[in-house]
Design a protein around this motif. Structure first.
Motif, mmCIF file in Angstrom:
data_model
loop_
_atom_site.group_PDB
_atom_site.id
_atom_site.type_symbol
_atom_site.label_atom_id
_atom_site.label_comp_id
_atom_site.label_asym_id
_atom_site.label_seq_id
_atom_site.Cartn_x
_atom_site.Cartn_y
_atom_site.Cartn_z
ATOM 1 N N SER A 46 0.855 -1.188 0.000
ATOM 2 C CA SER A 46 0.000 0.000 0.000
ATOM 3 C C SER A 46 0.890 1.236 0.000
ATOM 4 C CB SER A 46 -0.895 0.010 1.247
ATOM 5 O OG SER A 46 -0.089 0.163 2.405
ATOM 6 N N ARG A 47 0.280 2.389 -0.232
ATOM 7 C CA ARG A 47 1.039 3.638 -0.213
ATOM 8 C C ARG A 47 1.598 3.900 1.179
ATOM 9 N NH1 ARG A 47 -1.574 8.459 -2.491
ATOM 10 N NH2 ARG A 47 -2.965 8.243 -0.734
ATOM 11 N N SER A 48 0.777 3.673 2.207
ATOM 12 C CA SER A 48 1.252 3.910 3.576
ATOM 13 C C SER A 48 2.355 2.924 3.940
ATOM 14 C CB SER A 48 0.092 3.826 4.568
ATOM 15 O OG SER A 48 -0.500 2.556 4.539
ATOM 16 N N GLY A 49 2.237 1.687 3.478
ATOM 17 C CA GLY A 49 3.283 0.703 3.727
ATOM 18 C C GLY A 49 4.593 1.087 3.064
ATOM 19 N N ALA A 50 4.523 1.637 1.863
ATOM 20 C CA ALA A 50 5.722 2.073 1.155
ATOM 21 C C ALA A 50 6.390 3.227 1.896
ATOM 22 C CB ALA A 50 5.379 2.480 -0.277
ATOM 23 N N LEU A 51 5.590 4.168 2.400
ATOM 24 C CA LEU A 51 6.148 5.284 3.172
ATOM 25 C C LEU A 51 6.843 4.774 4.436
ATOM 26 C CD1 LEU A 51 3.341 8.001 2.984
ATOM 27 C CD2 LEU A 51 5.597 8.109 1.947
ATOM 28 N N HIS A 52 6.176 3.866 5.133
ATOM 29 C CA HIS A 52 6.715 3.320 6.373
ATOM 30 C C HIS A 52 8.017 2.551 6.113
ATOM 31 C CE1 HIS A 52 6.557 1.971 10.512
ATOM 32 N NE2 HIS A 52 6.743 0.731 10.099
ATOM 33 N N THR A 53 8.035 1.728 5.078
ATOM 34 C CA THR A 53 9.229 0.961 4.728
ATOM 35 C C THR A 53 10.389 1.884 4.385
ATOM 36 O OG1 THR A 53 7.898 -0.881 3.920
ATOM 37 C CG2 THR A 53 10.171 -0.754 3.115
ATOM 38 N N LEU A 54 10.113 2.918 3.596
ATOM 39 C CA LEU A 54 11.168 3.847 3.213
ATOM 40 C C LEU A 54 11.704 4.587 4.431
ATOM 41 C CD1 LEU A 54 12.905 5.080 1.010
ATOM 42 C CD2 LEU A 54 11.093 6.770 0.647
ATOM 43 N N ARG A 55 10.831 5.022 5.324
ATOM 44 C CA ARG A 55 11.273 5.729 6.532
ATOM 45 C C ARG A 55 12.213 4.827 7.341
ATOM 46 N NH1 ARG A 55 11.747 10.780 7.966
ATOM 47 N NH2 ARG A 55 9.618 11.277 7.419
ATOM 48 N N ARG A 56 11.869 3.551 7.474
ATOM 49 C CA ARG A 56 12.727 2.609 8.209
ATOM 50 C C ARG A 56 14.066 2.420 7.495
ATOM 51 N NH1 ARG A 56 8.461 -1.224 8.525
ATOM 52 N NH2 ARG A 56 9.784 -2.537 7.239
ATOM 53 N N ASP A 73 -4.340 10.139 -4.359
ATOM 54 C CA ASP A 73 -5.211 8.969 -4.527
ATOM 55 C C ASP A 73 -6.490 9.393 -5.244
ATOM 56 O OD1 ASP A 73 -6.773 10.281 -2.636
ATOM 57 O OD2 ASP A 73 -6.376 8.841 -1.032
ATOM 58 N N LYS A 74 -7.456 8.485 -5.328
ATOM 59 C CA LYS A 74 -8.691 8.779 -6.066
ATOM 60 C C LYS A 74 -9.514 9.888 -5.414
ATOM 61 C CE LYS A 74 -11.186 4.922 -3.952
ATOM 62 N NZ LYS A 74 -11.837 3.652 -4.208
ATOM 63 N N TYR A 75 -9.191 10.245 -4.169
ATOM 64 C CA TYR A 75 -9.884 11.330 -3.479
ATOM 65 C C TYR A 75 -9.108 12.642 -3.549
ATOM 66 C CZ TYR A 75 -12.262 7.238 -1.691
ATOM 67 O OH TYR A 75 -12.931 6.054 -1.605
ATOM 68 N N GLY A 76 -7.981 12.626 -4.259
ATOM 69 C CA GLY A 76 -7.175 13.828 -4.416
ATOM 70 C C GLY A 76 -6.248 14.097 -3.248
ATOM 71 N N GLN A 77 -6.020 13.108 -2.403
ATOM 72 C CA GLN A 77 -5.183 13.303 -1.231
ATOM 73 C C GLN A 77 -3.862 12.549 -1.368
ATOM 74 O OE1 GLN A 77 -7.469 12.245 2.213
ATOM 75 N NE2 GLN A 77 -8.762 14.045 2.042
ATOM 76 N N VAL A 78 -2.834 13.115 -0.747
ATOM 77 C CA VAL A 78 -1.543 12.449 -0.667
ATOM 78 C C VAL A 78 -1.302 12.066 0.791
ATOM 79 C CG1 VAL A 78 -0.528 13.662 -2.638
ATOM 80 C CG2 VAL A 78 -0.280 14.618 -0.358
ATOM 81 N N LEU A 79 -0.491 11.050 1.001
ATOM 82 C CA LEU A 79 -0.136 10.653 2.363
ATOM 83 C C LEU A 79 1.136 11.376 2.766
ATOM 84 C CD1 LEU A 79 -0.736 6.793 2.286
ATOM 85 C CD2 LEU A 79 -2.245 8.584 3.152
ATOM 86 N N LEU A 80 1.224 11.698 4.037
ATOM 87 C CA LEU A 80 2.363 12.423 4.572
ATOM 88 C C LEU A 80 2.952 11.636 5.726
ATOM 89 C CD1 LEU A 80 3.926 15.159 4.549
ATOM 90 C CD2 LEU A 80 2.234 15.977 6.199
ATOM 91 N N ASN A 81 4.271 11.471 5.727
ATOM 92 C CA ASN A 81 4.987 10.787 6.802
ATOM 93 C C ASN A 81 6.014 11.782 7.310
ATOM 94 O OD1 ASN A 81 7.388 9.270 7.865
ATOM 95 N ND2 ASN A 81 5.995 7.551 7.584
ATOM 96 N N VAL A 82 5.830 12.252 8.541
ATOM 97 C CA VAL A 82 6.679 13.297 9.104
ATOM 98 C C VAL A 82 7.497 12.728 10.253
ATOM 99 C CG1 VAL A 82 6.687 15.597 10.145
ATOM 100 C CG2 VAL A 82 4.890 14.979 8.541
ATOM 101 N N ALA A 83 8.787 13.043 10.270
ATOM 102 C CA ALA A 83 9.650 12.654 11.383
ATOM 103 C C ALA A 83 9.578 13.766 12.426
ATOM 104 C CB ALA A 83 11.079 12.456 10.906
ATOM 105 N N LEU A 84 8.959 13.467 13.561
ATOM 106 C CA LEU A 84 8.805 14.462 14.615
ATOM 107 C C LEU A 84 9.881 14.292 15.679
ATOM 108 C CD1 LEU A 84 4.943 14.231 15.115
ATOM 109 C CD2 LEU A 84 6.202 15.944 13.822
#
Length: 163
Positions: A46-56, A73-84
């Motif tokens: 999934s997109r979120s899984g790809a973000l999580h894998t890349l962050r690791r 995505d089909k709703y016009g939204q992008v996922l964001l992964n932020v290092a806090l």
């Protein structure tokens, strides 16, 4: 079958050539001219899984501030992964506990509100500038000038560079 996802890495400062070289040992990455935005293709279910894998894969040593899916995505939204940082993470967790929400929902709401405020601010600035123009020029002149500028910009983008 694992899908591949285009992910953009966003930095608050340009990545140094040494950091970029070190990063390229971990992942295949393409940098833009100012080295503030980087692109990578990451596999994941999934997109979120790809973000999580890349962050690791990047680890804590990379100067990457945020990861985002490049295509909406089909709703016009992008996922964001932020290092806090620890402090920001603590503040988010406290706000989430106080409201009975998950930290990511608090962050999502705050980012959405900040983007809406920024969009509203930009719209007000544009309206004020147009009002200033209309005080000195006719609506027809403003419209003709805007159309001319847009047309010339469009032509410049299509014109191939000189050899």
């Amino acid at each position: 079958m694992t899908a591949h996802h285009a992910i953009e890495m966003i930095l608050t400062r340009p990545i140094t050539p040494g950091e970029l070289s070190h990063l390229r040992r971990r992942v295949s990455v393409a940098a833009n001219a100012d080295r503030i935005r980087l692109m990578v293709v990451q596999g994941g279910r999934s997109r979120s899984g790809a973000l999580h894998t890349l962050r690791r894969r990047l680890g804590a040593q990379s100067p990457i501030d945020a990861l985002t899916t490049h295509y909406p995505d089909k709703y016009g939204q992008v996922l964001l992964n932020v290092a806090l940082g620890q402090r920001a993470n603590r503040v988010l967790r406290e706000a989430a506990a106080a409201t009975g929400q998950r930290p990511r929902d608090v962050l999502r709401r705050r980012v959405t509100e900040a983007l809406a405020r920024d969009e509203q601010h930009r719209a007000h600035l544009l309206a004020a500038r147009l009002e200033d123009l209309l005080a000195q020029h006719t609506p027809e002149e403003v419209l003709a000038c805007a159309a001319s500028l847009l047309h010339s910009r469009r032509r410049r983008r299509r014109t191939p560079p000189e050899p």
